[in-house]
Design an enzyme around this catalytic site. Structure first.
Site, PDB file in Angstrom:
ATOM      1  N   GLY A   1     -45.727 -16.539  74.365  1.00  0.00           N
ATOM      2  CA  GLY A   1     -46.294 -15.745  73.283  1.00  0.00           C
ATOM      3  C   GLY A   1     -47.108 -14.565  73.795  1.00  0.00           C
ATOM      4  N   LYS A   2     -46.982 -13.434  73.096  1.00  0.00           N
ATOM      5  CA  LYS A   2     -47.801 -12.261  73.428  1.00  0.00           C
ATOM      6  C   LYS A   2     -49.267 -12.495  73.082  1.00  0.00           C
ATOM      7  CE  LYS A   2     -44.502  -8.477  72.782  1.00  0.00           C
ATOM      8  NZ  LYS A   2     -44.298  -7.267  71.945  1.00  0.00           N
TER       9      LYS A   2
ATOM     10  N   ASP B   1     -51.131 -14.748  74.126  1.00  0.00           N
ATOM     11  CA  ASP B   1     -51.789 -15.011  75.413  1.00  0.00           C
ATOM     12  C   ASP B   1     -51.303 -13.953  76.395  1.00  0.00           C
ATOM     13  OD1 ASP B   1     -53.194 -17.607  74.741  1.00  0.00           O
ATOM     14  OD2 ASP B   1     -51.156 -18.034  74.122  1.00  0.00           O
TER      15      ASP B   1
ATOM     16  N   VAL C   1     -47.558 -15.005  65.921  1.00  0.00           N
ATOM     17  CA  VAL C   1     -47.401 -15.458  64.536  1.00  0.00           C
ATOM     18  C   VAL C   1     -48.804 -15.696  63.967  1.00  0.00           C
ATOM     19  CG1 VAL C   1     -46.466 -17.265  63.044  1.00  0.00           C
ATOM     20  CG2 VAL C   1     -45.170 -16.486  65.043  1.00  0.00           C
TER      21      VAL C   1
ATOM     22  N   HIS D   1     -45.479 -21.727  67.923  1.00  0.00           N
ATOM     23  CA  HIS D   1     -44.568 -22.442  68.823  1.00  0.00           C
ATOM     24  C   HIS D   1     -43.161 -22.464  68.234  1.00  0.00           C
ATOM     25  CE1 HIS D   1     -48.516 -24.592  69.737  1.00  0.00           C
ATOM     26  NE2 HIS D   1     -48.193 -24.080  70.908  1.00  0.00           N
TER      27      HIS D   1
ATOM     28  N   GLN E   1     -55.718 -26.484  84.250  1.00  0.00           N
ATOM     29  CA  GLN E   1     -56.106 -25.188  83.674  1.00  0.00           C
ATOM     30  C   GLN E   1     -57.380 -25.289  82.843  1.00  0.00           C
ATOM     31  OE1 GLN E   1     -52.285 -24.959  81.487  1.00  0.00           O
ATOM     32  NE2 GLN E   1     -53.469 -24.038  79.849  1.00  0.00           N
TER      33      GLN E   1
ATOM     34  N   MET F   1     -48.597 -26.914  75.049  1.00  0.00           N
ATOM     35  CA  MET F   1     -49.558 -28.015  75.200  1.00  0.00           C
ATOM     36  C   MET F   1     -49.572 -28.873  73.935  1.00  0.00           C
ATOM     37  SD  MET F   1     -52.584 -26.757  77.653  1.00  0.00           S
ATOM     38  CE  MET F   1     -53.592 -25.930  76.453  1.00  0.00           C
ATOM     39  N   GLY F   2     -48.581 -28.711  73.068  1.00  0.00           N
ATOM     40  CA  GLY F   2     -48.482 -29.557  71.875  1.00  0.00           C
ATOM     41  C   GLY F   2     -49.367 -29.089  70.738  1.00  0.00           C
TER      42      GLY F   2
ATOM     43  N   SER G   1     -53.277 -20.863  66.383  1.00  0.00           N
ATOM     44  CA  SER G   1     -53.667 -21.436  67.668  1.00  0.00           C
ATOM     45  C   SER G   1     -53.976 -22.904  67.447  1.00  0.00           C
ATOM     46  CB  SER G   1     -54.922 -20.720  68.193  1.00  0.00           C
ATOM     47  OG  SER G   1     -55.531 -21.492  69.209  1.00  0.00           O
TER      48      SER G   1
END
Ligand code: AMP
Length: 273
Positions: free
Chosen positions: A144-145, A147, A173, A34, A58, A27-28, A182
């Site tokens: 990613g784990k 989420d 990370v 990322h 979402q 989502m940038g 995040s």
């Protein structure tokens, strides 16, 4: 790097290639989390595609859809420097029409934990990921784990719908102080950021207990809850890799998850044991 704005343009561009495609949906407001996904995709594939799309379906009414950080110029540079071949950056109207077919998250596992406070969130996630996977048709897609519930539901969708993509889970990370990176960390004031560190501390405490031989989930949750005080904890739980509640930690089959509100910002984190 080419920036493409429509599904048709991206499909046409990708059809010209014969090598493997690695795909990183985002989502940038890109950060090093990322970048780690992009690096893994770069290493394992001939072509790397990144999408940046703040997916409206979402977000629930009243959530941060409009406030969600948008930093496309910085994101373009990060992608370019990370060796991305195609950046897909569509408008909402390119991704959704009227009277849509959608993907429904499973009744139970889509509506527990994060799905309890955000009912319908995961149906939006699965719908957009399904669309993006159909546009890109990657060999591998990287998630990613951090989420963990999202990752589990995407793996479930890929299995249930017999999709041929390989889902590649990537490690979380963290910043030097332990906070999981995040895009929503941008919402935290300096004081809130300090408070937010209770989340990785609680997970560290849980990991330490497991290393000391504690396996009872209720004991681990009680200790985590004490570390998290006075944050508003949405959940602190021990589940197995299929997200069924677990009374005991089982090495190799357990995830310990926390979601807490810091001010008005909802933060998630977890450890895979
Ligand atoms: P987002 O842009 O927040 O939707 O995230 C896009 C992808 O990056 C998802 O697969 C996330 O799980 C992943 N991701 C987000 N934060 C991290 C992090 N700190 N470490 C690793 N992956 C992450």
């Amino acid at each position: 790097m080419k920036i493409l704005r429509t599904p048709a343009d991206l499909k046409a561009a990708l059809q010209a290639h014969s090598g493997t495609i690695g795909f990183v949906p985002t989502m940038g407001a890109l950060h090093s989390g990322h970048r780690a996904l992009i690096a893994a995709a770069r290493q394992e594939n001939d072509i790397v595609v990144v999408s940046i799309f703040v997916n409206p379906t979402q977000f629930l009414a009243g959530e941060d859809l409009d406030a969600y950080p948008r930093r496309i110029e910085a994101d373009e540079k990060i992608c370019e420097l990370s060796g991305v071949d195609y950046l897909f950056y569509p408008e909402v109207s390119q991704m959704y029409g009227r009277d849509e077919v959608t993907v429904c998250a499973p009744d139970v596992r889509g509506y527990i934990l994060e799905g309890t406070s955000r009912p319908g969130h995961f149906s939006g996630v699965l719908t957009v990921v399904n669309k993006l996977l159909n546009i890109v048709a990657p060999d591998r897609a990287y998630f990613g784990k951090k989420d963990a519930q999202q990752l589990m539901l995407i793996e479930t969708m890929v299995n249930n719908l017999f999709m041929r993509v390989e889902i590649v889970p990537c490690e979380t990370v963290r910043d030097d102080d332990g906070l999981a990176l995040s895009s929503r960390n941008a919402y935290l004031s300096p004081e809130e950021r300090e408070e937010a560190l209770k989340i990785p501390r609680a997970l560290k405490r849980a990991t330490k207990l497991v290393m000391q031989g504690v396996t009872r989930s209720d004991r681990i949750v009680a200790e985590m809850t004490a570390v998290l005080e006075p944050l508003e904890v949405e959940y602190a739980v021990v589940v197995d890799r299929r997200f069924a509640p677990a009374e005991h930690v089982e090495i190799g089959n357990t995830i310990i998850l926390v979601e807490a509100l810091v001010g008005t910002t909802r933060l998630l984190d977890n450890v895979w044991i």
